[in-house]
Design an enzyme around this catalytic site. Structure first.
Site, PDB file in Angstrom:
ATOM      1  N   VAL A   1      -0.076  -3.632  -6.216  1.00 27.21           N
ATOM      2  CA  VAL A   1      -1.243  -4.405  -5.807  1.00 27.21           C
ATOM      3  C   VAL A   1      -2.016  -4.897  -7.025  1.00 27.21           C
ATOM      4  O   VAL A   1      -2.562  -6.010  -7.032  1.00 27.21           O
ATOM      5  CB  VAL A   1      -2.149  -3.578  -4.867  1.00 27.21           C
ATOM      6  CG1 VAL A   1      -2.769  -2.382  -5.576  1.00 27.21           C
ATOM      7  CG2 VAL A   1      -3.226  -4.451  -4.251  1.00 27.21           C
TER       8      VAL A   1
ATOM      9  N   GLY B   1       3.023  -1.916   1.601  1.00 30.66           N
ATOM     10  CA  GLY B   1       1.614  -1.664   1.875  1.00 30.66           C
ATOM     11  C   GLY B   1       0.767  -2.012   0.667  1.00 30.66           C
ATOM     12  O   GLY B   1       1.101  -2.908  -0.111  1.00 30.66           O
ATOM     13  N   GLU B   2      -0.348  -1.317   0.504  1.00 29.46           N
ATOM     14  CA  GLU B   2      -1.296  -1.498  -0.598  1.00 29.46           C
ATOM     15  C   GLU B   2      -2.082  -2.806  -0.510  1.00 29.46           C
ATOM     16  O   GLU B   2      -3.010  -3.023  -1.270  1.00 29.46           O
ATOM     17  CB  GLU B   2      -0.599  -1.448  -1.974  1.00 29.46           C
ATOM     18  CG  GLU B   2       0.172  -0.200  -2.268  1.00 29.46           C
ATOM     19  CD  GLU B   2       0.854  -0.233  -3.631  1.00 29.46           C
ATOM     20  OE1 GLU B   2       0.637  -1.213  -4.400  1.00 29.46           O
ATOM     21  OE2 GLU B   2       1.595   0.706  -3.942  1.00 29.46           O
ATOM     22  N   GLY B   3      -1.688  -3.724   0.373  1.00 33.45           N
ATOM     23  CA  GLY B   3      -2.227  -5.079   0.362  1.00 33.45           C
ATOM     24  C   GLY B   3      -1.292  -6.057  -0.312  1.00 33.45           C
ATOM     25  O   GLY B   3      -1.623  -7.236  -0.488  1.00 33.45           O
TER      26      GLY B   3
END
Length: 381
Positions: A110, A327-329
């Site tokens: 990210v 994930g994480e953005g």
């Protein structure tokens, strides 16, 4: 664009889960954007979804043409889950706290993606099962959430505190100038409660909804499916009550994300959704604050089958499909340049009139040779 903050919500207060009516994005600005698209130096509709995305941004900003996002912000919600102790993930629970430190040091995916898109990154510890730096733990609700296959994730008070924390974080970011928000997440085992929420709200069998998460093998998938089944059984009586559903079957991090996403809509701030965990929280946020979904766009479609179920439920079409599942953005950040491109074309392209380019449409008052020949009042040659 008006983003006045409502009165502060006290953590643990019953009003933490009570949201005012969501104001929809501006229909007038969207209509102006659609009309402007027809005047730009290109064939009608030739930029495809970039055109509708630009209209969405104009509507969210309540202006046409819209401006490029100047301060996009990613907030990574970190939390552990008791169900991770039962073999539903390929990684041990201590990785959550380790990754929080990695985010702070700038070493995660990210961070790398944010650096090239101009986004800021903030990590918040909502329920990490260990000590974290005080700078990221100001909104911490508890250490880990309950194992939802056999106990509630949270108490009622913790649920309200988590929702209030998410709302407060959204307010902090918007009040600091954020004009686009992205929710990211980090938590070993968090795809299990996410899948429970999605399957419960869409009435889907666990075997259809459960994916491989961090890369579990067949035995791990079987354990995860059993955990989802048991948690869904516990969640079924409260599926119509979003706050109770978060209490029974989610986790403090998911509850905080739900509050964050709903509050972003209340503050009229657009959001790019990330993967399955964030979109699960979004489904509950839409239940908490109906109409919030109009302020969101789906960044990508992950490989998790539950993610497609959630996107379909929210009637959102993802911008990219790259088989991502981190994930994480990260998926939302990959989509951010597409939004900026949509804005740039609507705002910076010349119109036919400005560029002196023929639009291919006949002049409204122009008379052709045949019109002159058949006009009985036309002067003779």
């Amino acid at each position: 664009m008006t983003t006045e903050s409502p009165s502060p919500v006290e953590p643990g207060s019953p009003t933490a889960a009570a949201f005012d009516a969501v104001t929809p994005p501006s229909a007038a600005a969207r209509a102006d954007a659609d009309a402007r698209q027809l005047q730009l130096t290109k064939p009608t509709g030739s930029l495809g979804r970039l055109e509708s995305l630009a209209g969405w941004v104009a509507a969210c900003q309540d202006q046409c043409p819209p401006h490029l996002f100047e301060r996009p912000r990613v907030v990574v919600f970190a939390g552990d889950h008791g169900v991770a102790r039962h073999g539903v993930s390929a990684y041990p629970a201590e990785v959550t706290a380790q990754m929080v430190s990695n985010f702070q040091a700038g070493g995660a995916a990210v961070n790398a993606l944010a650096a090239i898109t101009g986004a800021g990154v903030r990590v918040v510890d909502i329920a990490v099962d260990s000590y974290t730096d005080p700078t990221v733990a100001t909104h911490k609700v508890r250490r880990s959430s309950g194992s939802i296959d056999r106990e509630d994730a949270l108490t009622e008070d913790e649920t309200l505190r988590a929702i209030a924390a998410g709302r407060a974080i959204a307010d902090e970011e918007v009040d600091s100038g954020a004009d686009l928000l992205i929710a990211g997440e980090m938590g070993i085992g968090n795809t299990t409660p996410a899948t429970v929420l999605i399957a419960a709200l869409t009435d889907t069998e666990p075997v259809v909804a459960v994916g491989r998460g961090t890369g579990i093998d067949d035995a791990g998938w079987a354990r995860k499916t059993a955990a989802v089944r048991d948690a869904m059984r516990r969640a079924r009586p409260v599926v119509k009550d979003p706050a109770a559903l978060l209490r029974v079957a989610s986790g403090a991090d998911l509850a905080a994300m739900a509050g964050f996403l709903a509050q972003a809509a209340l503050r009229r701030t657009p959001v790019i959704l990330d993967g399955v965990v964030v979109t699960a929280a979004a489904m509950v946020a839409e239940e908490l604050a109906p109409g919030a979904r109009d302020w969101w766009v789906a960044g990508h479609r992950s490989t998790e089958p539950a993610h497609t179920l959630a996107l379909t439920h929210l009637r959102l079409e993802p911008l990219v499909e790259l088989d991502m599942r981190l994930g994480e953005g990260s998926g939302a950040l990959v989509a951010l340049p597409l939004l900026q491109s949509a804005i740039a074309t609507l705002t910076n392209m010349a119109t036919f009139a400005d560029a002196g380019v023929s639009s291919g449409e006949p002049e409204p008052d122009a008379a052709g040779p045949e019109d002159e020949a058949t006009d009985p009042d036309a002067a003779p040659h």
